[in-house]
Motif scaffolding. Structure first.
Motif, short mmCIF file in Angstrom:
data_model
loop_
_atom_site.label_atom_id
_atom_site.label_comp_id
_atom_site.label_asym_id
_atom_site.label_seq_id
_atom_site.Cartn_x
_atom_site.Cartn_y
_atom_site.Cartn_z
N GLN A 1 25.60 43.14 46.99
CA GLN A 1 26.16 42.41 45.86
C GLN A 1 26.16 43.23 44.57
O GLN A 1 26.36 42.69 43.49
N SER A 2 25.93 44.54 44.72
CA SER A 2 25.88 45.40 43.54
C SER A 2 26.70 46.66 43.79
O SER A 2 26.77 47.16 44.91
N LEU A 3 27.29 47.16 42.71
CA LEU A 3 28.03 48.42 42.77
C LEU A 3 27.53 49.31 41.64
O LEU A 3 27.59 48.92 40.46
N LEU A 4 27.06 50.49 41.97
CA LEU A 4 26.56 51.43 40.98
C LEU A 4 27.58 52.55 40.82
O LEU A 4 27.83 53.31 41.76
N ILE A 5 28.17 52.64 39.64
CA ILE A 5 29.16 53.67 39.35
C ILE A 5 28.46 54.83 38.67
O ILE A 5 27.82 54.65 37.64
N THR A 6 28.57 56.01 39.25
CA THR A 6 27.90 57.16 38.67
C THR A 6 28.62 58.44 39.05
O THR A 6 29.73 58.40 39.59
N ARG A 7 27.99 59.57 38.76
CA ARG A 7 28.57 60.88 39.04
C ARG A 7 27.43 61.86 39.30
O ARG A 7 26.27 61.45 39.40
N VAL A 8 27.72 63.13 39.39
CA VAL A 8 26.68 64.14 39.55
C VAL A 8 26.74 65.10 38.36
O VAL A 8 27.73 65.15 37.64
N SER A 9 25.67 65.84 38.18
CA SER A 9 25.65 66.83 37.11
C SER A 9 26.64 67.95 37.40
O SER A 9 26.83 68.36 38.56
N THR A 10 27.28 68.43 36.35
CA THR A 10 28.18 69.56 36.47
C THR A 10 27.86 70.55 35.36
O THR A 10 27.05 70.29 34.48
N LEU A 11 28.52 71.69 35.40
CA LEU A 11 28.29 72.69 34.37
C LEU A 11 28.70 72.18 33.00
O LEU A 11 28.11 72.53 31.98
N SER A 12 29.73 71.32 32.95
CA SER A 12 30.23 70.83 31.66
C SER A 12 29.45 69.63 31.14
O SER A 12 29.29 69.46 29.93
N THR A 13 28.96 68.79 32.05
CA THR A 13 28.25 67.58 31.63
C THR A 13 27.07 67.34 32.55
O THR A 13 27.24 67.04 33.73
N ASP A 14 25.86 67.46 32.00
CA ASP A 14 24.65 67.19 32.77
C ASP A 14 24.37 65.70 32.76
O ASP A 14 24.79 64.99 31.85
N MET A 15 23.64 65.23 33.76
CA MET A 15 23.24 63.83 33.78
C MET A 15 21.99 63.64 32.92
O MET A 15 21.11 64.50 32.88
N PRO A 16 21.89 62.52 32.21
CA PRO A 16 20.72 62.26 31.38
C PRO A 16 19.45 62.16 32.23
O PRO A 16 19.51 61.87 33.43
N HIS A 17 18.32 62.34 31.60
CA HIS A 17 17.04 62.25 32.30
C HIS A 17 16.89 60.86 32.93
O HIS A 17 17.14 59.84 32.30
N GLY A 18 16.49 60.86 34.19
CA GLY A 18 16.29 59.60 34.91
C GLY A 18 17.52 59.10 35.63
O GLY A 18 17.43 58.15 36.42
N GLU A 19 18.68 59.72 35.37
CA GLU A 19 19.91 59.28 36.03
C GLU A 19 20.37 60.25 37.11
O GLU A 19 21.54 60.25 37.49
#
Length: 257
Positions: free
Chosen positions: A131-149
């Protein structure tokens, strides 16, 4: 004069909203990302509209074009693919316009994950499965993921994932998700959703890198991971309560206020 940030939808020219299409037909200046927004959509613009492809233009130059249109008294259509609420670089443009006192309005669009789900002929929230959908991505050279994500932390939830901008990191995805979802968890990848060159591939999580490589899917794709992807063929999945006989009976027996 107003800047209209318009969600152009996932790619098909006719998946723009009625409001977005109307405003696009009224604005004398249109800034669009040529690498993502279909050229056919620009046919909705006025014949004398100033068209600016921002695919290779840095933010200061984009703002300069908007300021120039503002000085000419033009309303501006700022076309972004999908919906403005995710991965649109909207926030930085908002800051620049606020600093200059230029009014703007956000017009939502069809998000890419919704078009991808339609291509898969599936519902992403299935009773008893997910019943849940988590929209996310992975870290890349241009945009890193925030801490904890980072993906491993997010995977601990076990919910259905919709991974944007991640097809080129399939190996990293498997490494992060397999301990939580299992190597045989179903995945479905949709590249160029709603476009003529749309691709759909399905495979177990462990085979994701080789499957995407064989299909030559590198970008403009959404990767879904989760048990809901097999729900259509799972005999143990139950129907929702929403349209059940039990609920209808209860509704008939409940007096109206």
């Amino acid at each position: 004069m107003t800047v209209y940030f318009i969600g152009a939808g996932p790619g098909a020219p006719d998946l723009i909203t009625l409001r977005g299409a109307r405003l696009l037909g009224e604005c004398r200046t249109c800034l669009y990302a040529g690498s993502l927004v279909p050229g056919d959509m620009l046919e909705l613009c006025p014949d004398d509209a100033v068209l600016v492809d921002t695919a290779r233009i840095p933010l200061p130059d984009i703002v300069d074009h908007i300021v120039a249109a503002h000085e000419r008294g033009h309303d501006v259509a700022r076309l972004h693919s999908g919906d403005l609420s995710i991965y649109s670089a909207l926030a930085e443009q908002q800051r620049e316009l606020r600093a200059r006192g230029i009014p703007y309005e956000i017009v939502p669009g069809v998000p890419a994950f919704a078009a991808a789900a339609a291509a898969l002929d599936t519902e992403l929230t299935v009773p008893g499965v997910g019943q849940s959908l988590l929209i996310t991505r992975v870290s890349t050279l241009s945009t890193d993921m925030p801490h904890g994500e980072d993906l491993a932390n997010l995977a601990a939830t076990g919910v259905t994932l919709a991974l944007h901008l991640a097809a080129h990191r399939a190996g990293q995805i498997v490494e992060a998700l397999a301990p939580h979802y299992g190597s045989e968890c179903p995945t479905a990848t949709v590249a160029f959703a709603s476009r003529p060159n749309q691709q759909v591939v399905r495979c177990a999580l462990s085979r994701l890198p080789e499957t995407l490589d064989a299909a030559d899917i590198r970008k403009t794709a959404i990767i879904f991971v989760g048990r809901v992807l097999d729900a259509m063929t799972d005999p143990e999945v139950t129907d929702s309560y929403l349209y059940s006989h039990a609920r209808m009976t209860k509704l008939r027996e409940t007096p109206h206020p």
